[in-house]
Design a protein around this motif. Sequence first.
Motif, PDB file in Angstrom:
ATOM      1  N   GLU A 180      11.297  -2.063   3.639  1.00 10.40           N
ATOM      2  CA  GLU A 180      11.069  -3.444   3.211  1.00 10.40           C
ATOM      3  C   GLU A 180      11.786  -4.503   4.047  1.00 10.40           C
ATOM      4  N   THR A 208       0.817  -1.217   0.000  1.00 12.72           N
ATOM      5  CA  THR A 208       0.000   0.000   0.000  1.00 12.72           C
ATOM      6  C   THR A 208       0.853   1.270   0.000  1.00 12.72           C
ATOM      7  N   MET A 209       2.161   1.129  -0.005  1.00 13.53           N
ATOM      8  CA  MET A 209       3.058   2.285   0.120  1.00 13.53           C
ATOM      9  C   MET A 209       3.616   2.728  -1.223  1.00 13.53           C
ATOM     10  N   GLU A 210       4.029   3.970  -1.239  1.00 12.06           N
ATOM     11  CA  GLU A 210       4.753   4.514  -2.388  1.00 12.06           C
ATOM     12  C   GLU A 210       6.102   3.795  -2.475  1.00 12.06           C
ATOM     13  N   PRO A 211       6.620   3.608  -3.686  1.00 12.17           N
ATOM     14  CA  PRO A 211       7.885   2.875  -3.850  1.00 12.17           C
ATOM     15  C   PRO A 211       9.045   3.437  -3.024  1.00 12.17           C
ATOM     16  N   GLU A 212       9.126   4.762  -2.899  1.00  9.55           N
ATOM     17  CA  GLU A 212      10.233   5.361  -2.136  1.00  9.55           C
ATOM     18  C   GLU A 212      10.173   4.958  -0.664  1.00  9.55           C
ATOM     19  N   ILE A 213       8.969   4.884  -0.132  1.00  8.20           N
ATOM     20  CA  ILE A 213       8.809   4.498   1.273  1.00  8.20           C
ATOM     21  C   ILE A 213       9.048   2.999   1.417  1.00  8.20           C
ATOM     22  N   GLN A 214       8.566   2.227   0.454  1.00  9.25           N
ATOM     23  CA  GLN A 214       8.769   0.767   0.473  1.00  9.25           C
ATOM     24  C   GLN A 214      10.250   0.430   0.626  1.00  9.25           C
ATOM     25  N   GLN A 215      11.088   1.102  -0.171  1.00  3.83           N
ATOM     26  CA  GLN A 215      12.512   0.798  -0.173  1.00  3.83           C
ATOM     27  C   GLN A 215      13.136   0.994   1.207  1.00  3.83           C
TER      28      GLN A 215
END
Length: 163
Positions: free
Chosen positions: A53, A43-50
Amino acid sequence: MPGVKNSVCPSSRSGASSDCAEFTLNTAWVKGSKEIAGLMLMTMEPEIQQNLENLHANDMLKELKTLFAQQAEQELLQTTRDFHSCKQEEGQSVSSYVLKMKGYIDMLERLEHPVTLGLAVSLILNGLRKEFDGFVQNYNMHSLGKTVNELHAMLKLHEQTLI
């Protein structure tokens, strides 16, 4: 088979049933935690995911709270400032003005800082143009105690008399 451990439980010594139950619960917890972390990451934006994770779900939640707490505080400060300084502009309909004020009220409630009815009504009345001074004086003299929606309807009616 000698030397081969049970694939579900870590040992076959005495008291193993307790160890086995604990091992099974721990395995289920780890699996559930990974599933929750995966759902959170989706559910997160890719920048936050990185950045998150490699964390477990609980640690991820703590990081997100830290990350967004400052943003929420800033949003609360700005919304409060805008709400308190909002004035009906020249040429702006009273309906447009009151709807803008309702937007601030709703936003403050979403930010877990609800506005009392008295403060909401006072700020709305305070921000009206000079043409509404008679209305405001009459409203205050009679302590009408209306809801924001009732006040909105009354102001719309009064605005029609000004035209």
